[in-house]
Design an enzyme around this catalytic site. Sequence first.
Site, PDB file in Angstrom:
ATOM      1  CG  HIS A   1      -4.980  -2.956  -0.187  1.00 39.96           C
ATOM      2  ND1 HIS A   1      -4.538  -2.210  -1.260  1.00 39.96           N
ATOM      3  CD2 HIS A   1      -4.454  -2.364   0.917  1.00 39.96           C
ATOM      4  CE1 HIS A   1      -3.789  -1.210  -0.822  1.00 39.96           C
ATOM      5  NE2 HIS A   1      -3.718  -1.286   0.500  1.00 39.96           N
TER       6      HIS A   1
ATOM      7  CB  SER B   1      -0.974  -0.042   1.188  1.00 36.80           C
ATOM      8  OG  SER B   1      -1.972   0.933   1.054  1.00 36.80           O
TER       9      SER B   1
ATOM     10  CG  ASP C   1      -6.403  -3.180  -3.820  1.00 36.46           C
ATOM     11  OD1 ASP C   1      -7.372  -2.622  -3.258  1.00 36.46           O
ATOM     12  OD2 ASP C   1      -5.241  -2.730  -3.795  1.00 36.46           O
TER      13      ASP C   1
END
Length: 459
Positions: free
Chosen positions: A433, A184, A381
């Site tokens: 994610h 991320s 994601d």
Amino acid sequence: MDYSFLLIILLLTISTSCCAAPSSYVEEQLRDRISNLPGQPSNVDFRQYSGYVTVHEERGRALFYWLVESPLARDPKSRPLVLWLNGGPGCSSVAYGAAEEIGPFRVGSDGKTLHSKLYAWNKLANLLFLESPAGVGFSYSNTTSDLYTTGDQRTAEDSYIFLVNWFERFPQYKHREFYIVGESYAGHFVPQLSKLVHERNKGFKNPAINLKGFMVGNAVTDDYHDYIGTFEYWWNHGLISDSTYHQLKTACYSVSSQHPSMQCMVALRNAELEQGNIDPYSIFTKPCNSTVALKRFLKGRYPWMSRAYDPCTERYSNVYFNRLDVQKALHANVTRLSYPWKACSDIVGSYWDDSPLSMLPIYKELITAGLKIWVFSGDTDAVVPITATRYSVDALKLATITNWYPWYDHGKVGGWSQVYKGLTLVTVAGAGHEVPLHRPRQAFILFRSFLESKPMPMT
């Protein structure tokens, strides 16, 4: 506990990897040694350490770490050291990386019991989880203004100082093969810290911090290409209308993620409303609830600047890590913070200071330097989607060594991969994610391939 026995073991461990270490190092390790975590399984066969490393004496900044070594049967002295970072910015590597993804334990629904993970990454490497910057998790600053003024630059510098001081506390890891991994917004943290380590290792033939490479997943990389890829993913997956897609392209491409225009914020709000009650971090997964993740999804700023995936397991971690007996076992919260431990800090994330538009120049520099670089992406994601990652990788203009191909796990497609000169790209089918949370076995295969510098299996 027989501390004299522990002292002998630590002395033997250190003496095998470096010359005689002063007893202060051993004492510090003994102080940080975790004897037993509340609720942990009875068959734990690996050493754990946790505690604080000061990174700024004057301002009172100290970062919390948790080291999980490989099982004794797997010879931890022969295994590399891997630093794991989560993003946010402002989210905890203990909450996500350790407790949900790659660490040895997951927290049970009772908030009391720890369960062993079959595909924990410490089976392959010694894992070092860092809560960074100060204000995240158990990490703290005695100067309140630090929580409102942090950003990429300070985070990288503090993390580097942490490493320097941590290696002094654990000299047996000096010169050990070392990697930095994250996901991320750690798509900023990981290359930035790697660049600092690489630059400050220059001139040393055998550096103490023996950085060999880095790997990032569903990583924030380049604002422009992240915009293009994210909006395209939303539209291609039927999450937004044609009109909102065109509105996003018109209003958002020319602004930064830190300072979106009013027109861009309106377009993002329209996209949020059209997407409805889904989990954007894993679009085919039923959301745990319709509150936390969705309320923080856009929040007037860009989606990849928000918190990490919010499955129900985060609730269990919030209960567990706020228990006083757990904090005592972890040597955490020694200053008695005025706020509870949280998976993500709203203050740190909301007041983030500097955030460069692109990490691509760092990629180019470190590829040229010969570091091993892998990039992976879960393909369900919608926050930092595979399309964004592919646009960023394509912008590097690297020569292709092995063209796009499916990789396999026990005869089933686990994802796809392409090998470039200086970089390997891997997708993980069906993962969101947090790839290791959704596809733990496939993520384990990915990590093993990365460490062994082998392409993803073709059969």
